[in-house]
Design a protein around this motif. Structure first.
Motif, PDB file in Angstrom:
ATOM      1  N   THR A 187      -1.787   0.963  -0.968  1.00  0.00           N
ATOM      2  CA  THR A 187      -2.432   0.056  -1.932  1.00  0.00           C
ATOM      3  C   THR A 187      -3.819   0.505  -2.356  1.00  0.00           C
ATOM      4  OG1 THR A 187      -3.309  -1.301  -0.121  1.00  0.00           O
ATOM      5  CG2 THR A 187      -1.175  -1.947  -1.042  1.00  0.00           C
ATOM      6  N   TRP A 194      -1.158 -14.145   0.488  1.00  0.00           N
ATOM      7  CA  TRP A 194      -0.199 -13.090   0.175  1.00  0.00           C
ATOM      8  C   TRP A 194      -0.600 -12.447  -1.146  1.00  0.00           C
ATOM      9  CZ3 TRP A 194       2.721 -13.967  -4.311  1.00  0.00           C
ATOM     10  CH2 TRP A 194       2.772 -15.303  -4.763  1.00  0.00           C
ATOM     11  N   ILE A 220       5.064  -5.016   2.661  1.00  0.00           N
ATOM     12  CA  ILE A 220       4.070  -4.572   3.644  1.00  0.00           C
ATOM     13  C   ILE A 220       3.679  -5.780   4.482  1.00  0.00           C
ATOM     14  CG2 ILE A 220       1.724  -3.734   4.025  1.00  0.00           C
ATOM     15  CD1 ILE A 220       1.929  -2.133   1.482  1.00  0.00           C
ATOM     16  N   ASN A 280       1.004  -6.819   7.051  1.00  0.00           N
ATOM     17  CA  ASN A 280      -0.305  -6.308   7.464  1.00  0.00           C
ATOM     18  C   ASN A 280      -0.900  -7.186   8.561  1.00  0.00           C
ATOM     19  OD1 ASN A 280      -2.880  -5.329   7.733  1.00  0.00           O
ATOM     20  ND2 ASN A 280      -3.329  -5.254   5.548  1.00  0.00           N
ATOM     21  N   GLU A 326       2.567  -7.894  -0.167  1.00  0.00           N
ATOM     22  CA  GLU A 326       1.854  -7.743   1.106  1.00  0.00           C
ATOM     23  C   GLU A 326       1.596  -9.112   1.714  1.00  0.00           C
ATOM     24  OE1 GLU A 326      -2.038  -5.424   2.970  1.00  0.00           O
ATOM     25  OE2 GLU A 326      -1.769  -5.548   0.803  1.00  0.00           O
ATOM     26  N   THR A 373       4.897  -4.065  -4.888  1.00  0.00           N
ATOM     27  CA  THR A 373       4.591  -4.179  -3.463  1.00  0.00           C
ATOM     28  C   THR A 373       4.112  -5.583  -3.126  1.00  0.00           C
ATOM     29  OG1 THR A 373       3.968  -1.834  -3.348  1.00  0.00           O
ATOM     30  CG2 THR A 373       3.223  -3.253  -1.551  1.00  0.00           C
TER      31      THR A 373
END
Length: 348
Positions: free
Chosen positions: A80, A284, A273, A275, A240, A238
């Motif tokens: 990212t 998010w 992802i 994290n 996350e 993506t």
């Protein structure tokens, strides 16, 4: 056998072999040199003889362990973020003030002026330092420092991730190039307010709940335009989330059906992802990462490198009986184009 008697028992011999066997960045161990009378003095206490040669050998071994750990622990920041190399005290990011897009050339070219000095990022100092007690050297008790050198190398390898995670955790209150919070509801584009911030919780409960959260973020990114009203043609790729939202995110991106057993229209629309460094259980993010630039930037002036303080005449050695080693770096992080990401507090 004579060499072992000179350098002591056990660990020093292994550290010496490590230093000779593995390659590392930095000067090699120097050949023995003639020492003056003071430098030739050493202290022997049943373990190692503490002199310059022994200290240099020990710290050469620690440097090798550090560098091996540094090379072996690549981070996840590249997903990212992008790296910008800095050549001075800081860098000017005027180029972030315009999202570059092609346009039809009619008449004269439309020149985009960059506002120099509007957004300058100054490099920051980073460090981790470990003290080595002289008594541990004398007593041949250095095993713990091998582990600490390895952990210091691991930590140094995570510097990019640490910087990027700090940006993400502060993205609802951290300022971007336009003077607004990176995730905000009123970015100005051609005189209009544009939002890349949501407050809805990520949900896979029903089609309506999924559309109001993940779906809304997708639509927002795909509708972003430049200052001239041209679509940016961005497609998010993506998602996350923190660990607390892993199950919901997997349901949205991988399952055939949502919680209510209805068809899932979002399956396969993004990479996930998870994290563990995100400090909120509800936030998010949805990112665009397949462009030449990324939503977050790591500005790197000096990469992490091993440093040591081993002078026998240093005040810390005299007053505290301590040597030191660790890592130093210079870097900082900044926000890139806000159009490349939508964030939700998840607590609306």
């Amino acid at each position: 056998m004579k060499a072992k008697r000179i350098f002591g028992l056990g660990l020093l011999a292994s550290v010496y072999l490590i230093a000779l066997t593995f390659s590392f960045s930095g000067p090699a161990v120097s050949a023995p040199v003639a020492l003056d009378a003071d430098a030739a003095l050493s202290l022997a206490f049943g373990g190692l003889i503490v002199n310059r040669a022994a200290i240099n050998t020990i710290f050469t071994g620690l440097k090798t362990i550090f560098n091996n750990a540094l090379k072996a622990s690549p981070g996840n920041w590249q997903a990212t973020a992008m790296e910008v190399i800095s050549n001075g005290k800081g860098e000017d990011y005027a180029w972030l003030s315009r999202f570059p897009m092609m346009r039809k050339w009619i008449g004269e070219k439309s020149v985009k002026s960059l506002e120099a000095g509007k957004y300058t990022a100054i490099n920051e100092d980073w460090e981790t330092t470990i003290a080595v007690r002289r008594n541990d050297i004398e007593d041949d008790s250095l095993g713990i420092y091998n582990a600490q050198a390895r952990m210091a190398g691991d930590s140094a390898s995570e510097l990019h991730d640490i910087i990027v995670d700090s940006l993400k955790n502060g993205a609802f209150t951290g300022l971007g190039i336009d003077g607004q919070y990176f995730y905000d509801t009123d970015h100005s584009v051609a005189g209009a307010s544009v939002s890349n911030k949501l407050t809805t919780a990520l949900s896979a409960a029903t089609p309506a709940a999924a559309a109001a959260s993940y779906g809304a973020a997708r639509i927002a990114i795909m509708k972003f335009k430049d200052e001239e009203g041209m679509p940016l043609r961005l497609i998010p790729d993506t998602l996350e989330v923190p660990p607390a939202l892993e199950a919901v995110a997997k349901k949205l991106l991988e399952a055939d059906k949502l919680d209510d057993n209805s068809p899932n229209p979002y399956k396969g629309t993004a990479t996930l992802i998870v994290n563990p460094a995100l400090t909120s259980d509800t936030v998010w993010f949805l990112h665009v990462t397949r462009k030449a630039v990324k939503p977050f930037i790591v500005q790197m002036r000096k990469r992490p490198e091993f440093v040591s303080q081993t002078s026998m005449e240093n005040d810390d050695v005299f007053m505290k009986a301590e040597y030191k080693f660790g890592a130093e770096a210079r870097a900082t992080g900044i926000y890139g184009f806000w159009q490349l990401s939508v964030g939700s507090t998840g607590a609306g």
